[in-house]
Scaffold this motif. Structure first.
Motif, PDB file in Angstrom:
ATOM      1  N   UNK A  34      29.796 -16.960   9.915  1.00 26.31           N
ATOM      2  CA  UNK A  34      30.863 -17.741  10.557  1.00 26.31           C
ATOM      3  C   UNK A  34      30.263 -18.921  11.313  1.00 26.31           C
ATOM      4  N   UNK A  35      29.162 -18.680  12.021  1.00 27.17           N
ATOM      5  CA  UNK A  35      28.494 -19.788  12.709  1.00 27.17           C
ATOM      6  C   UNK A  35      28.037 -20.848  11.702  1.00 27.17           C
ATOM      7  N   UNK A  36      27.480 -20.368  10.596  1.00 24.81           N
ATOM      8  CA  UNK A  36      26.896 -21.284   9.614  1.00 24.81           C
ATOM      9  C   UNK A  36      27.961 -22.120   8.918  1.00 24.81           C
ATOM     10  N   UNK A  60      30.947 -19.975  25.399  1.00 27.48           N
ATOM     11  CA  UNK A  60      32.233 -19.275  25.465  1.00 27.48           C
ATOM     12  C   UNK A  60      33.015 -19.489  24.174  1.00 27.48           C
ATOM     13  N   UNK A  61      33.001 -20.720  23.677  1.00 26.07           N
ATOM     14  CA  UNK A  61      33.693 -21.033  22.432  1.00 26.07           C
ATOM     15  C   UNK A  61      33.082 -20.266  21.266  1.00 26.07           C
ATOM     16  N   UNK A  62      31.767 -20.132  21.270  1.00 29.09           N
ATOM     17  CA  UNK A  62      31.071 -19.369  20.226  1.00 29.09           C
ATOM     18  C   UNK A  62      31.564 -17.923  20.179  1.00 29.09           C
ATOM     19  N   UNK A  63      31.679 -17.324  21.364  1.00 26.82           N
ATOM     20  CA  UNK A  63      32.113 -15.935  21.418  1.00 26.82           C
ATOM     21  C   UNK A  63      33.560 -15.792  20.941  1.00 26.82           C
ATOM     22  N   UNK A  64      34.399 -16.746  21.351  1.00 23.85           N
ATOM     23  CA  UNK A  64      35.805 -16.719  20.930  1.00 23.85           C
ATOM     24  C   UNK A  64      35.913 -16.927  19.422  1.00 23.85           C
ATOM     25  N   UNK A  65      35.024 -17.724  18.887  1.00 28.03           N
ATOM     26  CA  UNK A  65      35.005 -17.957  17.446  1.00 28.03           C
ATOM     27  C   UNK A  65      34.638 -16.673  16.699  1.00 28.03           C
ATOM     28  N   UNK A  66      33.616 -15.997  17.190  1.00 26.17           N
ATOM     29  CA  UNK A  66      33.200 -14.745  16.554  1.00 26.17           C
ATOM     30  C   UNK A  66      34.297 -13.691  16.635  1.00 26.17           C
ATOM     31  N   UNK A  67      35.061 -13.713  17.731  1.00 23.75           N
ATOM     32  CA  UNK A  67      36.134 -12.724  17.910  1.00 23.75           C
ATOM     33  C   UNK A  67      37.292 -12.925  16.939  1.00 23.75           C
ATOM     34  N   UNK A  68      37.364 -14.113  16.335  1.00 31.66           N
ATOM     35  CA  UNK A  68      38.456 -14.410  15.404  1.00 31.66           C
ATOM     36  C   UNK A  68      38.108 -14.057  13.964  1.00 31.66           C
TER      37      UNK A  68
END
Length: 599
Positions: free
Chosen positions: A482-484, A523-531
């Protein structure tokens, strides 16, 4: 008339402070508050800037002409230009938006009357110290010219009338006084600042053998030219010679055609003419020199020369000469076509586009024909960065270089329209096509060089942090993918929170960015992973290439990160689908984007 744009005012003040203020006469009253003195110094420096640009004199010489101080009777600079036998009297106004008003004009008129009477008693010491020189100039000059530089939105009618009344006053008994004021406006200021970063026009003598001429519809000369002559021109003029070409030298290592050019020069320079398509150039003017050709050769005086096809030929030959100093290319000749047509006109652009097919050409290459790109390059140059919007072999590396591809990515993730994010993952070539709607939206006429710089600097920092998240995520995990593949999505959300900083008129200090965005981006990274559940059974690569999917993801991420997930308007807009909208979920995405909390 519009005032000087804020981004140009910031550039102007930087130029004034760095180039002119250090050479100004000392302020007479050092007791004023520091902020007042700083503002006064910049105002004084505008007089020097105007003289420097109008008369092509050095910044030091222009600064020495300044008499502006806290008591100057309206006269800010006095300069005698001996070649024109003209005495220039200036009053300037460096304001963000104010007009040049009657209250500015009246003291100027009073000061001019005193000067013409050679009454120096009421002036400050900066002017009195130059009394002998001013008296000599008044005695020697044949013309006296009033100049009013200003950066505001025009000159009031009352001010104009006051100045004209002075010039028409027969009681002055001064025939040398020019009856027309020269106004150096915000338009001229911006023009001259841009010109500092422009390539100088190329003027050269070209020798053609067996030449012929076409009169209509365009004056054109064609004939044989020695390749060594073009190489010498390349060595002297550099990139300016190819300003209107769609690209600079690609390098022999990147092009089979360019390798072949060097091979021919090494093995059979006499055959070069038969193996090369020739060189095409446009110019502003062509003039034959001499009455009759000598030995079949004719010299032409060419002004505003730009090679629009054949840059690879000339630059490859120049590279060969540099790498093989003992080899001779004197036997190598090439066909040269010289067309009298402005390179930046529609015809010149059409010729450039039509003739560039010897090496493979990408749509992005034709961005070089976009006047907007050259304007941005010149603006960005004033900010200490180099903007390369044409591909070339030896690109200057480093943090101060910005490429077209990098600018496209940074500008694309700033858009509200989530389709740009999908295009970045899939068909990014559409974003670099100058004839496409996507490119034209990215590089709109109102885009400033400072906005490009700030967008790129923030995008770089975001990208580097997201790459780091990728590296430290568990290997093979869905989070890592997801990050990539969602990096453009996370950058898009963060860039919306940086909107206010991006549109500022000063370039951001790169060293300050990580401290600004580090925690919010984490914080945005964590919220992104949670989605991750939004992806369902789709792989992250396929998901973020799909316009509908990426729109849904970005909308959900903005809701969460902006703290708007409980906003009733969002809940209402979330359920609205309008098939006429240009992009998916337009209503909710636009609503969320406009309410991004600013960092």
């Amino acid at each position: 008339m519009a005032a000087l744009a804020p981004e140009w005012m910031a550039i102007l003040k930087r130029v004034l402070a760095e180039r002119f203020v250090p050479s100004l006469p000392q302020l007479l009253d050092a007791t004023k508050p520091a902020v007042d003195q700083q503002a006064k110094q910049l105002s004084r420096a505008l007089s020097a800037f105007a003289l420097h640009k109008l008369l092509d004199i050095s910044p030091d010489e222009a600064a020495a002409a300044v008499v502006d101080d806290f008591n100057d009777k309206g006269v800010d600079a006095i300069y005698y230009h001996a070649p024109k036998e003209t005495l220039y009297l200036l009053q300037t106004k460096l304001k963000e938006s104010e007009q040049f008003k009657q209250e500015d004009a009246l003291p100027f008129c009073e000061g001019i009357r005193l000067l013409l009477k050679q009454d120096f008693s009421a002036f400050n010491n900066n002017l009195k110290n130059r009394q002998a020189d001013i008296e000599a100039a008044l005695d020697a000059c044949s013309h006296i010219k009033l100049v009013v530089p200003y950066t505001g939105d025009g000159i009031s009618q009352a001010a104009s009338d006051s100045l004209q009344s002075l010039l028409d006053d027969e009681d002055l008994d001064e025939e040398r006084l020019d009856k027309q004021v020269t106004y150096y406006t915000a338009v001229e200021v911006a023009r001259d600042l841009l010109a500092e970063q422009a390539y100088l026009p190329v003027h050269a003598d070209i020798v053609l053998q067996k030449h012929a001429k076409i009169e209509q519809p365009r004056t054109t000369y064609y004939g044989i030219v020695r390749l060594a002559d073009l190489v010498a021109l390349h060595q002297d003029k550099g990139k300016a010679l190819y300003e209107r070409n769609i690209r600079y030298f690609l390098g022999s290592s990147k092009s089979d055609v360019n390798k072949a050019i060097k091979t021919t020069l090494r093995d059979a320079p006499g055959s070069f003419f038969y193996l090369n398509n020739g060189v095409t150039a446009v110019c502003n003017d062509i003039e034959q020199k001499g009455k009759s050709p000598s030995g079949g050769f004719r010299k032409f005086k060419v002004r505003g020369l730009s090679i629009i096809n054949g840059a690879q030929t000339v630059a490859s030959a120049a590279e060969f000469v540099a790498q093989n100093p003992d080899s001779s290319i004197d036997d190598a000749k090439v066909m040269l076509t010289l067309i009298k047509a402005p390179a930046d006109g529609d015809f010149g652009k059409a010729v450039t586009k039509a003739r560039n097919h010897q090496n493979p050409v990408q749509t992005a290459n034709f961005a070089s024909l976009d006047e907007n790109q050259e304007r941005l390059r010149q603006e960005i140059g004033h900010l200490g960065y180099t903007y390369d919007y044409r591909p070339e072999a030896k690109v200057v590396s480093g943090a101060n270089l910005i490429t077209l591809d990098e600018a496209i990515r940074a500008l694309a993730v700033r858009q509200k329209d989530p389709r740009y994010l999908a295009l970045l993952k899939g068909d990014s070539s559409r974003l670099s096509n100058p004839e496409g709607a996507e490119y034209q939206a990215l590089f709109a006429p109102g885009l400033t060089g400072c906005q490009v710089v700030n967008s790129v600097l923030f995008y770089r920092a975001i990208r580097e942090l997201v790459v780091d998240y990728d590296k430290h995520a568990p290997s093979g995990s869905r989070e890592r993918l997801i990050y990539r593949h969602g990096s453009f999505a996370v950058a898009s959300v963060m860039m919306k929170r940086l909107r206010g900083r991006i549109v500022r008129t000063e370039a951001i200090d790169p060293a300050s960015i990580n401290a600004l965005i580090g925690l919010p981006l984490d914080q945005l990274r964590q919220e992104m992973a949670d989605l991750h559940a939004l992806l369902g059974g789709s792989g992250p690569l396929a998901y973020f290439k799909n316009q509908g999917d990426v729109a849904a993801f970005v909308a959900a991420l903005m809701e969460k990160n902006f703290g708007l997930d409980a906003d009733p308007a969002v809940a209402h807009l979330r359920g609205i689908t309008n098939l006429a909208d240009p992009y998916p979920r337009k209503g909710v995405i636009d609503y969320l984007s406009d309410r991004a909390p600013q960092l």
